[in-house]
Design a protein around this motif. Structure first.
Motif, short mmCIF file in Angstrom:
data_model
loop_
_atom_site.label_atom_id
_atom_site.label_comp_id
_atom_site.label_asym_id
_atom_site.label_seq_id
_atom_site.Cartn_x
_atom_site.Cartn_y
_atom_site.Cartn_z
N ARG A 91 -5.00 -7.25 18.12
CA ARG A 91 -5.33 -7.08 18.75
C ARG A 91 -7.45 -6.68 19.51
O ARG A 91 -8.19 -6.69 20.54
CB ARG A 91 -5.80 -5.44 18.71
N LYS A 96 -9.76 1.87 14.53
CA LYS A 96 -10.11 2.13 16.09
C LYS A 96 -10.67 3.05 15.63
O LYS A 96 -12.29 2.64 16.12
CB LYS A 96 -9.18 2.32 17.05
N ARG A 129 -7.67 -9.46 21.85
CA ARG A 129 -8.31 -8.63 23.18
C ARG A 129 -9.55 -8.18 23.43
O ARG A 129 -8.94 -8.56 24.53
CB ARG A 129 -6.19 -8.58 23.38
N ALA A 130 -9.70 -7.98 22.50
CA ALA A 130 -10.40 -6.70 22.29
C ALA A 130 -12.34 -7.15 23.10
O ALA A 130 -12.03 -8.58 23.11
CB ALA A 130 -11.13 -5.74 21.32
N ARG A 131 -12.54 -6.73 24.43
CA ARG A 131 -14.53 -7.03 24.31
C ARG A 131 -15.41 -6.47 23.23
O ARG A 131 -16.07 -6.16 23.09
CB ARG A 131 -14.30 -6.04 25.85
N HIS A 187 -13.99 8.00 21.16
CA HIS A 187 -13.92 7.08 22.14
C HIS A 187 -15.17 7.45 23.13
O HIS A 187 -16.31 6.85 23.29
CB HIS A 187 -12.30 6.93 22.95
#
Ligand SMILES: [Zn+2]
Length: 350
Positions: free
Chosen positions: A65, A330, A68-70, A20
């Motif tokens: 997913r 991810k 919903r993700a940006r 991340h």
């Protein structure tokens, strides 16, 4: 062993939160995902090609997913536009499927429709023509159906034991490596053909049973969500073809056949197998000369701004059936894992 190491690395990057933190630096501008089969899991202990298939539930979680993700899920044309005009306001994802298997139509496509996701499908035209040789499936079948197999290696008769699931896995790995190490595509084909004939495996059946027909491909091609791309005629590892003219013909002819069958000329290409032993600078040059807008490899990586200068050698991230966890994806899509595999090099086009 290798799987354990990869899984360990992905877990570490995920649970440490490192992926991340690294994403803003390593995540690039977007990512192209590679998939093959979407179908319910099978129970056999021996499934050497399982990496090529994901189950529908996992696929739906991925799409949900992404929705919903940006980020934007976009077509290959839109990716090309963004790369060439430098429009990087939002991170993007392209969904690509190789080879055109029937299960995509049955299991994957309804979900792509449901979530309104654009996607691309790369078709080797010999598959719907029912002339394709899925040699990696042929090898799997020969090993699955026999306790011991014989083949000629360097003009010498060799036997490989493959009675138990463990022996079958080992035999597959060994023979697959041996085949992939061969200098020419012709040798690979000849060896597997001979192996199939000798052990009564009908290689043509795999094409008939698992690949879409032209009608089925046309049904997908009619959907504005779908982009059809070329994937050569015979699904050859182009770099293993000595004659440059044949390489050119494989690419150009597949585009012509797709145009004749579907009424639209494909602008995008995927190199079969697509790793550095299957596609290299000669193939990138020929694809450019033929005027493709983009061409994708299976070299692992996310896309960076610099890829605008390497549109014939785009990397992808494989959605691997051996690692069906959203957290692995991810990490892969963050660019952290592929950056490490690539020694933090952004572009690998040599
Ligand atoms: Zn393929």
């Amino acid at each position: 062993m290798k799987k354990t190491i990869i899984r360990g690395g992905l877990e570490t990057l995920y649970f440490s939160g490192l992926y991340h933190l690294m994403q803003p630096f390593l995540g690039g501008v977007g990512v192209i995902l590679t998939m093959h089969h979407v179908r319910p899991p099978r129970t056999e202990a021996f499934q050497p090609n399982r990496l090529l298939e994901i189950n529908p539930a996992f696929f739906e979680r991925l799409l949900r997913r992404l929705k919903r993700a940006r980020l934007d899920v976009i077509s290959l044309d839109e990716m090309h536009r963004r790369l060439t005009t430098g429009d990087f306001k939002r991170r993007f994802v392209c969904l690509t499927f190789d080879d055109g298997y029937k299960d995509l139509l049955a299991w994957g496509y309804p979900l792509l429709k449901k979530y309104e996701m654009p996607f691309a499908l790369y078709i080797p035209t010999s598959f719907p023509d029912r002339l394709g040789e899925l040699w990696w499936v042929g090898l799997e079948a020969v090993i699955a159906q026999n306790n011991r197999i014989g083949l000629m290696i360097n003009d010498k008769q060799q036997f490989v034991d493959c009675a138990t699931a463990a022996e079958k896995r080992e035999a597959y790995d060994q023979l697959y490596r041996f085949l992939r190490g061969m200098k020419t595509e012709d040798e690979v084909r000849r060896t597997v053909r001979e192996l199939c004939v000798r052990h009564g495996v009908d290689m043509a059946a795999f094409c008939r049973d698992t690949c879409m027909t032209w009608d089925e491909i046309a049904q997908l091609a009619a959907d504005p969500l779908c982009t059809i791309g070329a994937h050569t005629v015979n699904h050859v590892m182009l770099k293993k073809v000595p004659d440059e003219n044949i390489v050119r013909t494989e690419m150009a002819m597949s585009r012509q056949v797709l145009e004749a069958a579907l009424g639209k000329r494909p602008d995008h290409l995927a190199y079969p197998v697509g790793d550095p032993t299957s596609a290299g600078p000669r193939e990138f040059r020929i694809a450019a000369e033929l005027g493709f807008k983009t061409a994708v490899t299976t070299r692992p990586g996310v896309l960076f701004k610099a890829h605008r200068n390497h549109l014939m050698a785009l990397p992808r991230v494989s959605v691997n059936g051996e690692f069906q966890r959203q957290r692995y994806l991810k990490v892969l899509m963050s660019g952290a894992a592929t950056a490490m595999w690539n020694g933090f090099r952004q572009v690998n086009a040599a």
